[in-house]
Write a protein that holds these residues in place. Structure first.
Motif, PDB file in Angstrom:
ATOM      1  N   VAL A  21       0.834  -1.194   0.000  1.00 57.75           N
ATOM      2  CA  VAL A  21       0.000   0.000   0.000  1.00 57.75           C
ATOM      3  C   VAL A  21       0.872   1.249   0.000  1.00 57.75           C
ATOM      4  O   VAL A  21       0.601   2.204  -0.746  1.00 57.75           O
ATOM      5  CB  VAL A  21      -0.987  -0.006   1.193  1.00 57.75           C
ATOM      6  CG1 VAL A  21      -1.724   1.315   1.297  1.00 57.75           C
ATOM      7  CG2 VAL A  21      -1.976  -1.156   1.041  1.00 57.75           C
ATOM      8  N   GLU A  22       1.919   1.239   0.797  1.00 58.24           N
ATOM      9  CA  GLU A  22       2.825   2.394   0.828  1.00 58.24           C
ATOM     10  C   GLU A  22       3.430   2.643  -0.552  1.00 58.24           C
ATOM     11  O   GLU A  22       3.498   3.786  -1.010  1.00 58.24           O
ATOM     12  CB  GLU A  22       3.910   2.187   1.879  1.00 58.24           C
ATOM     13  CG  GLU A  22       3.374   2.260   3.298  1.00 58.24           C
ATOM     14  CD  GLU A  22       4.410   1.914   4.358  1.00 58.24           C
ATOM     15  OE1 GLU A  22       5.546   1.513   4.010  1.00 58.24           O
ATOM     16  OE2 GLU A  22       4.073   2.049   5.551  1.00 58.24           O
ATOM     17  N   ALA A  23       3.856   1.573  -1.229  1.00 54.78           N
ATOM     18  CA  ALA A  23       4.441   1.714  -2.571  1.00 54.78           C
ATOM     19  C   ALA A  23       3.397   2.222  -3.563  1.00 54.78           C
ATOM     20  O   ALA A  23       3.705   3.070  -4.412  1.00 54.78           O
ATOM     21  CB  ALA A  23       5.023   0.380  -3.037  1.00 54.78           C
ATOM     22  N   LEU A  24       2.179   1.718  -3.467  1.00 50.73           N
ATOM     23  CA  LEU A  24       1.115   2.157  -4.368  1.00 50.73           C
ATOM     24  C   LEU A  24       0.820   3.636  -4.179  1.00 50.73           C
ATOM     25  O   LEU A  24       0.737   4.391  -5.154  1.00 50.73           O
ATOM     26  CB  LEU A  24      -0.152   1.335  -4.150  1.00 50.73           C
ATOM     27  CG  LEU A  24      -1.369   1.769  -4.966  1.00 50.73           C
ATOM     28  CD1 LEU A  24      -1.104   1.637  -6.461  1.00 50.73           C
ATOM     29  CD2 LEU A  24      -2.593   0.955  -4.558  1.00 50.73           C
ATOM     30  N   LEU A  25       0.679   4.069  -2.948  1.00 51.01           N
ATOM     31  CA  LEU A  25       0.371   5.476  -2.686  1.00 51.01           C
ATOM     32  C   LEU A  25       1.508   6.393  -3.137  1.00 51.01           C
ATOM     33  O   LEU A  25       1.255   7.458  -3.706  1.00 51.01           O
ATOM     34  CB  LEU A  25       0.057   5.680  -1.202  1.00 51.01           C
ATOM     35  CG  LEU A  25      -1.221   4.998  -0.700  1.00 51.01           C
ATOM     36  CD1 LEU A  25      -1.378   5.186   0.803  1.00 51.01           C
ATOM     37  CD2 LEU A  25      -2.447   5.475  -1.448  1.00 51.01           C
TER      38      LEU A  25
END
Length: 134
Positions: A21-25
């Motif tokens: 999720v951190e990478a996606l955001l």
């Protein structure tokens, strides 16, 4: 005792802390802030819309169709080769794979299966592989 909705909210909050999720955001933010890729996507979208509109209004000549197709192909390639667009695509794929693994575990639990039988895996393993192992 927590309700299912409270547990779902807690799960969502925990998922926000995952590398996927951190990478996606981060990839989405970089993508959205880049004027070059935003312009490319807007131009491609407009070109595609124009093409569809003309086709719905009775069609267009073969040569004009070829010109649209060639231009859309060129613009699509420019978007695909843009590093920020590529990074976003990879981050989205990793996120989707991860969420599918989580969903498989939930589904397996509901049906009484072992997660491995339903294509799930141990969530602690997903952070190292992006969740795409199943």
């Amino acid at each position: 005792m927590a309700t299912v909705f409270e547990m779902a909210r807690a799960l969502g909050e925990e998922l926000q802390k995952t590398p996927q999720v951190e990478a996606l955001l981060a990839a989405k933010e970089a993508y959205e802030k880049d004027p070059e890729v935003s312009k490319l996507v807007a131009e491609y979208t407009q070109l595609h819309y124009d093409f569809e509109t003309k086709m719905q209004q009775g069609g267009i000549e073969i040569e004009e169709q070829r010109a649209y197709n060639e231009k859309m192909k060129e613009m699509g390639e420019a978007i695909r080769t843009n590093k920020l667009a590529s990074d976003l695509y990879v981050a989205e794929q990793n996120f989707n794979n991860f969420m599918n693994a989580v969903f498989n575990i939930i589904t397996a639990t509901l049906t009484g299966e072992e997660p491995e039988q339903a294509g799930g895996c141990d969530p602690s393993c997903c952070s190292s592989c992006g969740g795409g192992c199943h």
